[in-house]
Write a protein that holds these residues in place. Structure first.
Motif, PDB file in Angstrom:
ATOM      1  N   ILE A  47     -36.606  73.325  27.231  1.00 44.23           N
ATOM      2  CA  ILE A  47     -36.027  72.601  28.360  1.00 44.23           C
ATOM      3  C   ILE A  47     -36.891  71.401  28.747  1.00 44.23           C
ATOM      4  N   SER A  48     -38.207  71.548  28.706  1.00 42.31           N
ATOM      5  CA  SER A  48     -39.097  70.486  29.169  1.00 42.31           C
ATOM      6  C   SER A  48     -39.154  69.294  28.229  1.00 42.31           C
ATOM      7  N   LEU A  49     -38.666  69.440  27.023  1.00 41.43           N
ATOM      8  CA  LEU A  49     -38.688  68.337  26.063  1.00 41.43           C
ATOM      9  C   LEU A  49     -37.651  67.262  26.407  1.00 41.43           C
ATOM     10  N   PHE A  50     -36.510  67.649  26.918  1.00 37.47           N
ATOM     11  CA  PHE A  50     -35.434  66.692  27.196  1.00 37.47           C
ATOM     12  C   PHE A  50     -35.804  65.651  28.256  1.00 37.47           C
ATOM     13  N   PRO A  51     -36.386  66.037  29.392  1.00 33.48           N
ATOM     14  CA  PRO A  51     -36.734  65.016  30.381  1.00 33.48           C
ATOM     15  C   PRO A  51     -37.760  63.997  29.879  1.00 33.48           C
ATOM     16  N   ILE A  52     -38.712  64.452  29.073  1.00 36.39           N
ATOM     17  CA  ILE A  52     -39.734  63.524  28.587  1.00 36.39           C
ATOM     18  C   ILE A  52     -39.130  62.529  27.591  1.00 36.39           C
ATOM     19  N   ILE A  53     -38.211  62.996  26.761  1.00 38.72           N
ATOM     20  CA  ILE A  53     -37.526  62.090  25.835  1.00 38.72           C
ATOM     21  C   ILE A  53     -36.693  61.080  26.622  1.00 38.72           C
ATOM     22  N   ALA A  54     -35.967  61.545  27.629  1.00 42.71           N
ATOM     23  CA  ALA A  54     -35.154  60.657  28.465  1.00 42.71           C
ATOM     24  C   ALA A  54     -36.038  59.645  29.196  1.00 42.71           C
ATOM     25  N   LEU A  55     -37.190  60.086  29.659  1.00 40.68           N
ATOM     26  CA  LEU A  55     -38.107  59.198  30.358  1.00 40.68           C
ATOM     27  C   LEU A  55     -38.616  58.085  29.442  1.00 40.68           C
ATOM     28  N   PHE A  56     -39.032  58.441  28.243  1.00 42.83           N
ATOM     29  CA  PHE A  56     -39.521  57.433  27.306  1.00 42.83           C
ATOM     30  C   PHE A  56     -38.405  56.483  26.869  1.00 42.83           C
ATOM     31  N   GLY A  79     -46.260  56.871  37.247  1.00 40.37           N
ATOM     32  CA  GLY A  79     -45.949  57.767  38.364  1.00 40.37           C
ATOM     33  C   GLY A  79     -44.976  58.859  37.963  1.00 40.37           C
ATOM     34  N   LEU A  80     -43.935  58.486  37.198  1.00 44.73           N
ATOM     35  CA  LEU A  80     -42.958  59.486  36.749  1.00 44.73           C
ATOM     36  C   LEU A  80     -43.572  60.479  35.767  1.00 44.73           C
ATOM     37  N   LEU A  81     -44.470  59.998  34.909  1.00 49.25           N
ATOM     38  CA  LEU A  81     -45.165  60.916  33.997  1.00 49.25           C
ATOM     39  C   LEU A  81     -46.018  61.913  34.781  1.00 49.25           C
ATOM     40  N   PHE A  82     -46.702  61.423  35.797  1.00 49.52           N
ATOM     41  CA  PHE A  82     -47.520  62.307  36.620  1.00 49.52           C
ATOM     42  C   PHE A  82     -46.639  63.320  37.347  1.00 49.52           C
ATOM     43  N   LEU A  83     -45.524  62.856  37.904  1.00 46.80           N
ATOM     44  CA  LEU A  83     -44.581  63.757  38.572  1.00 46.80           C
ATOM     45  C   LEU A  83     -44.051  64.806  37.598  1.00 46.80           C
ATOM     46  N   TYR A  84     -43.721  64.386  36.392  1.00 47.64           N
ATOM     47  CA  TYR A  84     -43.250  65.315  35.355  1.00 47.64           C
ATOM     48  C   TYR A  84     -44.313  66.382  35.073  1.00 47.64           C
ATOM     49  N   ALA A  85     -45.573  65.941  34.962  1.00 52.30           N
ATOM     50  CA  ALA A  85     -46.657  66.893  34.695  1.00 52.30           C
ATOM     51  C   ALA A  85     -46.812  67.880  35.844  1.00 52.30           C
ATOM     52  N   VAL A  86     -46.734  67.390  37.063  1.00 52.77           N
ATOM     53  CA  VAL A  86     -46.863  68.275  38.229  1.00 52.77           C
ATOM     54  C   VAL A  86     -45.736  69.305  38.242  1.00 52.77           C
ATOM     55  N   ILE A  87     -44.514  68.847  38.025  1.00 47.75           N
ATOM     56  CA  ILE A  87     -43.364  69.764  38.029  1.00 47.75           C
ATOM     57  C   ILE A  87     -43.479  70.780  36.897  1.00 47.75           C
ATOM     58  N   THR A  88     -43.831  70.313  35.716  1.00 49.15           N
ATOM     59  CA  THR A  88     -43.947  71.209  34.556  1.00 49.15           C
ATOM     60  C   THR A  88     -45.035  72.251  34.775  1.00 49.15           C
ATOM     61  N   TYR A  89     -46.211  71.819  35.239  1.00 45.24           N
ATOM     62  CA  TYR A  89     -47.299  72.769  35.464  1.00 45.24           C
ATOM     63  C   TYR A  89     -46.961  73.740  36.589  1.00 45.24           C
TER      64      TYR A  89
END
Length: 135
Positions: A47-56, A79-89
């Motif tokens: 599941i976590s792979l899709f948002p990162i691909i969409a972000l890039f 900022g969005l990468l950091f937010l993604y990391a916070v949510i994922t962790y």
């Protein structure tokens, strides 16, 4: 030496330290615990792979559409990468707490995650300092 390069070196060292801590922490897990973790994380990884691909993808599309706004795009992207990391962790932490794993494992796991977050914050502080101090 460039301050941002120092920040990247700190992030890399933190990632290596976190990885070593995770490996040491896994010794506190039984085979059953390891299997439960594997099963819990396998769905999260998919599941976590899709948002990162969409972000890039959206970042590169925006780069071509808004070439004149590169600094703002970079800031938003970071900022969005950091937010993604916070949510994922955060999702990982909630998932791992539900598994009721040994406390020794949890301490080392959390320490490893905190080291990575600290290094990312250090890098962000260096980047901001470099930008606003004119370095």
């Amino acid at each position: 030496m460039n301050l941002q390069l120092v920040g990247l070196i700190v992030i890399f060292a933190a990632m290596m330290a976190s990885r070593r801590m995770s490996e040491k922490a896994s010794h506190f897990l039984s085979d059953e615990d390891k299997e439960r973790m594997f099963n819990a994380y396998s769905s999260l990884k998919k599941i976590s792979l899709f948002p990162i691909i969409a972000l890039f993808l959206s970042y590169f599309i925006c780069l071509t559409a808004f070439k004149d706004k590169l600094p703002q795009l970079n800031n938003i992207f970071i900022g969005l990468l950091f937010l993604y990391a916070v949510i994922t962790y955060t999702m990982q932490i909630f998932k791992i707490r539900k598994l009721n794993l040994p406390k020794e494992y949890m301490k080392k796991y959390m320490a490893g995650k905190l080291i990575i977050f600290g290094s990312v914050l250090f890098f962000a502080a260096i980047a901001a300092y470099s930008k606003y101090a004119g370095l």
